[in-house]
Design a protein around this motif. Structure first.
Motif, PDB file in Angstrom:
ATOM      1  N   GLU A   1       0.889  -1.165  -0.019  1.00  0.00           N
ATOM      2  CA  GLU A   1      -0.103  -0.007  -0.190  1.00  0.00           C
ATOM      3  C   GLU A   1       0.819   1.146  -0.283  1.00  0.00           C
ATOM      4  OE1 GLU A   1      -3.775   1.507   2.609  1.00  0.00           O
ATOM      5  OE2 GLU A   1      -2.612   0.042   3.173  1.00  0.00           O
ATOM      6  N   ARG A   2       0.489   2.111  -0.683  1.00  0.00           N
ATOM      7  CA  ARG A   2       1.302   3.211  -0.926  1.00  0.00           C
ATOM      8  C   ARG A   2       2.734   3.122  -1.202  1.00  0.00           C
ATOM      9  NH1 ARG A   2      -1.854   4.979   4.035  1.00  0.00           N
ATOM     10  NH2 ARG A   2      -3.824   6.196   2.918  1.00  0.00           N
ATOM     11  N   GLY A   3       3.125   2.473  -1.892  1.00  0.00           N
ATOM     12  CA  GLY A   3       4.287   2.189  -2.486  1.00  0.00           C
ATOM     13  C   GLY A   3       5.319   1.554  -1.163  1.00  0.00           C
ATOM     14  N   GLU A   4       4.721   0.933  -0.361  1.00  0.00           N
ATOM     15  CA  GLU A   4       5.355   0.042   0.939  1.00  0.00           C
ATOM     16  C   GLU A   4       4.965  -1.068   1.114  1.00  0.00           C
ATOM     17  OE1 GLU A   4       4.659   2.702   4.247  1.00  0.00           O
ATOM     18  OE2 GLU A   4       6.175   4.203   3.755  1.00  0.00           O
ATOM     19  N   ILE A   5       5.591  -2.022   1.612  1.00  0.00           N
ATOM     20  CA  ILE A   5       5.442  -3.394   1.879  1.00  0.00           C
ATOM     21  C   ILE A   5       5.108  -3.407   3.256  1.00  0.00           C
ATOM     22  CG2 ILE A   5       5.933  -5.825   1.779  1.00  0.00           C
ATOM     23  CD1 ILE A   5       6.756  -5.466  -1.050  1.00  0.00           C
ATOM     24  N   SER A   6       4.105  -4.108   3.827  1.00  0.00           N
ATOM     25  CA  SER A   6       4.266  -4.621   5.439  1.00  0.00           C
ATOM     26  C   SER A   6       4.052  -5.963   5.363  1.00  0.00           C
ATOM     27  CB  SER A   6       2.803  -3.637   6.070  1.00  0.00           C
ATOM     28  OG  SER A   6       3.152  -2.429   5.965  1.00  0.00           O
ATOM     29  N   ILE A   7       4.802  -6.456   6.337  1.00  0.00           N
ATOM     30  CA  ILE A   7       4.389  -8.014   6.446  1.00  0.00           C
ATOM     31  C   ILE A   7       4.178  -8.519   7.953  1.00  0.00           C
ATOM     32  CG2 ILE A   7       5.940  -8.765   4.759  1.00  0.00           C
ATOM     33  CD1 ILE A   7       8.248  -9.442   6.699  1.00  0.00           C
ATOM     34  N   THR A   8       3.157  -9.330   8.456  1.00  0.00           N
ATOM     35  CA  THR A   8       2.995  -9.772   9.478  1.00  0.00           C
ATOM     36  C   THR A   8       3.589 -11.302   9.668  1.00  0.00           C
ATOM     37  OG1 THR A   8       1.251  -8.331   9.567  1.00  0.00           O
ATOM     38  CG2 THR A   8       1.160 -10.095  11.083  1.00  0.00           C
ATOM     39  N   VAL A   9       4.205 -11.494  10.815  1.00  0.00           N
ATOM     40  CA  VAL A   9       4.593 -12.980  11.099  1.00  0.00           C
ATOM     41  C   VAL A   9       4.237 -13.480  12.363  1.00  0.00           C
ATOM     42  CG1 VAL A   9       6.995 -12.378   9.903  1.00  0.00           C
ATOM     43  CG2 VAL A   9       6.880 -12.158  12.452  1.00  0.00           C
ATOM     44  N   PRO A  10       3.877 -14.740  12.478  1.00  0.00           N
ATOM     45  CA  PRO A  10       3.414 -15.319  13.716  1.00  0.00           C
ATOM     46  C   PRO A  10       4.522 -14.836  14.927  1.00  0.00           C
ATOM     47  CG  PRO A  10       3.404 -16.809  11.844  1.00  0.00           C
ATOM     48  CD  PRO A  10       4.070 -15.703  11.529  1.00  0.00           C
ATOM     49  N   ALA A  11       3.744 -14.712  15.959  1.00  0.00           N
ATOM     50  CA  ALA A  11       4.680 -14.603  17.396  1.00  0.00           C
ATOM     51  C   ALA A  11       5.713 -15.687  17.400  1.00  0.00           C
ATOM     52  CB  ALA A  11       3.724 -14.451  18.761  1.00  0.00           C
ATOM     53  N   ALA A  12       5.130 -17.144  17.185  1.00  0.00           N
ATOM     54  CA  ALA A  12       6.231 -18.087  17.301  1.00  0.00           C
ATOM     55  C   ALA A  12       7.379 -18.047  16.556  1.00  0.00           C
ATOM     56  CB  ALA A  12       5.326 -19.319  17.287  1.00  0.00           C
ATOM     57  N   ARG A  13       7.265 -17.359  15.178  1.00  0.00           N
ATOM     58  CA  ARG A  13       8.217 -17.516  14.163  1.00  0.00           C
ATOM     59  C   ARG A  13       9.006 -16.080  14.159  1.00  0.00           C
ATOM     60  NH1 ARG A  13       6.945 -21.881  10.722  1.00  0.00           N
ATOM     61  NH2 ARG A  13       9.321 -21.602  10.164  1.00  0.00           N
ATOM     62  N   TYR A  14       8.593 -15.030  15.107  1.00  0.00           N
ATOM     63  CA  TYR A  14       9.084 -13.879  14.944  1.00  0.00           C
ATOM     64  C   TYR A  14      10.555 -13.700  15.089  1.00  0.00           C
ATOM     65  CZ  TYR A  14      10.149  -8.846  16.541  1.00  0.00           C
ATOM     66  OH  TYR A  14      10.474  -7.595  16.717  1.00  0.00           O
TER      67      TYR A  14
ATOM     68  N   ALA B   1      -5.713 -10.133  18.366  1.00  0.00           N
ATOM     69  CA  ALA B   1      -4.942  -9.734  19.524  1.00  0.00           C
ATOM     70  C   ALA B   1      -4.532  -8.238  19.721  1.00  0.00           C
ATOM     71  CB  ALA B   1      -3.235 -10.399  19.121  1.00  0.00           C
ATOM     72  N   ARG B   2      -4.326  -7.862  20.721  1.00  0.00           N
ATOM     73  CA  ARG B   2      -4.552  -6.243  21.052  1.00  0.00           C
ATOM     74  C   ARG B   2      -3.002  -5.893  20.870  1.00  0.00           C
ATOM     75  NH1 ARG B   2      -6.325  -3.679  26.956  1.00  0.00           N
ATOM     76  NH2 ARG B   2      -5.483  -1.668  26.468  1.00  0.00           N
ATOM     77  N   TYR B   3      -2.066  -6.223  21.320  1.00  0.00           N
ATOM     78  CA  TYR B   3      -0.558  -5.677  21.415  1.00  0.00           C
ATOM     79  C   TYR B   3       0.149  -6.210  20.267  1.00  0.00           C
ATOM     80  CZ  TYR B   3      -2.339  -4.356  26.035  1.00  0.00           C
ATOM     81  OH  TYR B   3      -2.850  -3.760  26.980  1.00  0.00           O
ATOM     82  N   ALA B   4       0.796  -5.402  19.504  1.00  0.00           N
ATOM     83  CA  ALA B   4       1.715  -5.528  18.516  1.00  0.00           C
ATOM     84  C   ALA B   4       2.906  -4.963  18.604  1.00  0.00           C
ATOM     85  CB  ALA B   4       1.044  -5.238  17.045  1.00  0.00           C
TER      86      ALA B   4
ATOM     87  N   VAL C   1       4.355  -7.781  14.354  1.00  0.00           N
ATOM     88  CA  VAL C   1       4.217  -9.252  15.130  1.00  0.00           C
ATOM     89  C   VAL C   1       3.060  -8.969  16.213  1.00  0.00           C
ATOM     90  CG1 VAL C   1       6.237  -9.054  16.614  1.00  0.00           C
ATOM     91  CG2 VAL C   1       5.146 -11.280  16.299  1.00  0.00           C
ATOM     92  N   PHE C   2       2.064  -9.745  16.142  1.00  0.00           N
ATOM     93  CA  PHE C   2       0.991  -9.632  17.575  1.00  0.00           C
ATOM     94  C   PHE C   2       1.451 -10.759  18.397  1.00  0.00           C
ATOM     95  CE2 PHE C   2      -1.174  -7.756  14.096  1.00  0.00           C
ATOM     96  CZ  PHE C   2      -1.957  -6.474  14.524  1.00  0.00           C
ATOM     97  N   ALA C   3       1.505 -10.029  19.854  1.00  0.00           N
ATOM     98  CA  ALA C   3       1.732 -11.032  20.971  1.00  0.00           C
ATOM     99  C   ALA C   3       0.293 -11.731  21.167  1.00  0.00           C
ATOM    100  CB  ALA C   3       1.793 -10.189  22.487  1.00  0.00           C
ATOM    101  N   ALA C   4       0.690 -13.118  21.400  1.00  0.00           N
ATOM    102  CA  ALA C   4      -0.539 -14.062  21.365  1.00  0.00           C
ATOM    103  C   ALA C   4      -1.699 -14.089  22.544  1.00  0.00           C
ATOM    104  CB  ALA C   4      -0.046 -15.383  21.612  1.00  0.00           C
TER     105      ALA C   4
END
Length: 199
Positions: A26-39, A76-79, A97-100
């Motif tokens: 989005e807007r010329g940027e890449i954002s990725i999310t990874v699972p907390a266990a694989r962070y 999840a609430r906290y990232a 990454v989101f805290a589980a």
């Protein structure tokens, strides 16, 4: 620009593989999310793999998603959100990454990967209460040692009952009841006769 983003997206997808949760462009940027266990594993791949080579951690911060965009948040609430830079390839990525567990938010520390994460993680711990497993010196960095709570959480009370100040007579920091008197501020408008060339 698009071909460079296509290159980065392909490199992220092939290198991270099953460590990659989601990828957004989005807007010329890449954002990725990874699972907390694989962070931590994902962080190491981002840093060490020659196809990515994210040598620098530009920023790392905590986020409280409760009431995100004034809407109920389902998830999840906290990232932890990190901004990474590859000097070698001249590209950037946002890593999230989101805290589980919302009651005890815990994620791995990435200080072994990027030493710059040290104080950033301490700040996220202090202000949001996010615990970084493996951090060697996880303690408060902005608030007082006796401070109770985490002030950037959205459910933290807006006004407290005590304040902290340095007392010159006792030569130490003391706590005292809050002394804020409500007042009304009326803005003062100053106009010149020829303001903006108008007459």
């Amino acid at each position: 620009m698009t071909s460079k983003l296509d290159q980065l997206q392909a490199a992220l997808e092939s290198t991270l593989g099953d460590c990659l949760g989601t990828l957004h462009r989005e807007r010329g940027e890449i954002s990725i999310t990874v699972p907390a266990a694989r962070y931590l594993e994902a962080a190491r791949r981002l840093h060490e793999h020659p196809a990515l080579k994210f040598e620098q951690l530009i920023d790392l911060c905590g986020v409280d998603y409760a009431g995100y965009r004034n809407q109920p948040w389902d998830g999840a609430r906290y990232a932890i959100v990190s901004h990474l830079l590859s000097v070698t390839h001249n590209w950037r990525v946002r890593l999230k990454v989101f805290a589980a567990d919302d009651d005890m938010p815990v994620v791995a520390s990435v200080t072994d990967v990027w030493s710059a994460a040290n104080w950033f993680e301490r700040e996220a711990f202090d202000l949001y209460g996010i615990i970084f497993e493996g951090h060697l010196d996880l303690r408060r960095i902005l608030t007082d040692y006796g401070f109770i709570g985490h002030p950037m959480r959205k459910d933290f009370p807006v006004s407290g009952h005590v304040e902290m100040r340095y007392d010159a007579q006792t030569r130490r920091v003391i706590y005292q009841p809050v002394t804020i008197e409500p007042r009304e501020i009326t803005p003062r408008v100053v106009r010149e006769d020829n303001y903006g060339g108008l007459q």
